[in-house]
Design an enzyme around this catalytic site. Structure first.
Site, PDB file in Angstrom:
ATOM      1  N   CYS A  45      62.936  22.487  63.039  1.00  0.00           N
ATOM      2  CA  CYS A  45      63.270  21.481  64.051  1.00  0.00           C
ATOM      3  C   CYS A  45      63.526  22.125  65.411  1.00  0.00           C
ATOM      4  CB  CYS A  45      64.476  20.654  63.595  1.00  0.00           C
ATOM      5  SG  CYS A  45      64.139  19.750  62.064  1.00  0.00           S
ATOM      6  N   THR A  46      64.127  23.298  65.405  1.00  0.00           N
ATOM      7  CA  THR A  46      64.361  24.025  66.651  1.00  0.00           C
ATOM      8  C   THR A  46      63.027  24.478  67.248  1.00  0.00           C
ATOM      9  OG1 THR A  46      66.550  24.723  65.924  1.00  0.00           O
ATOM     10  CG2 THR A  46      65.521  26.013  67.689  1.00  0.00           C
TER      11      THR A  46
END
Length: 154
Positions: A45-46
């Protein structure tokens, strides 16, 4: 299964990282990248969020709005945004109602364990609010360039 392209994107109201209520319909007149991701501060997600950040000037130049949605709280989103200097809104779908509405809440497997969660999916929405493309099983590292390529073809 996510909802399909060719239909109007279902409208919704969710709080952003500052607890300001955002409505999808507020962005009519702009193309929208509506991306659903599982959790703030996780590696995939980062990577996905930072790639959108790094390409953000290209989205701005094309007048495309990016909206990230996950079941995390507004407070979690605030920390995630600040830590990685994300220039776009992150919407808190704590009850995962919008994830369910878009068909991106479902059974996942990790290390042989099954659980329910967000199926990483992105919807490209045109200026009239219609879904023009659905991206499933997104690869976080390549996704932003994949979206930018799709925007060129609108």
């Amino acid at each position: 299964m996510p909802i399909e392209s060719g239909i109007p994107a279902p409208d919704f109201s969710l709080p952003d990282e500052n607890e300001k209520i955002r409505h999808l319909s507020d962005f009519r007149g702009h193309e929208v990248v509506l991306y659903f991701y599982p959790k703030d501060n996780t590696s995939g997600c980062t990577t996905e969020a930072c790639n959108f950040r790094d390409d953000y000037s290209a989205y701005e130049k094309s007048e495309v709005v990016i909206l990230g949605v996950s079941p995390d709280s507004s407070k979690s989103h605030t920390k995630f945004k600040e830590k990685y200097t994300l220039p776009f809104p992150l919407l808190a779908d704590e009850g995962h109602k919008v994830c369910e509405l878009y068909g991106v809440w479902g059974l996942k497997k990790l290390y042989g364990r099954e659980y329910e969660g967000v199926l990483r999916t992105t919807f490209l929405i045109d200026k009239e609010g219609k879904i023009v493309k659905v991206f499933e099983k997104v690869k976080p590292a390549e996704h932003s360039s994949e979206i930018l390529e799709a925007i060129k073809n609108l």
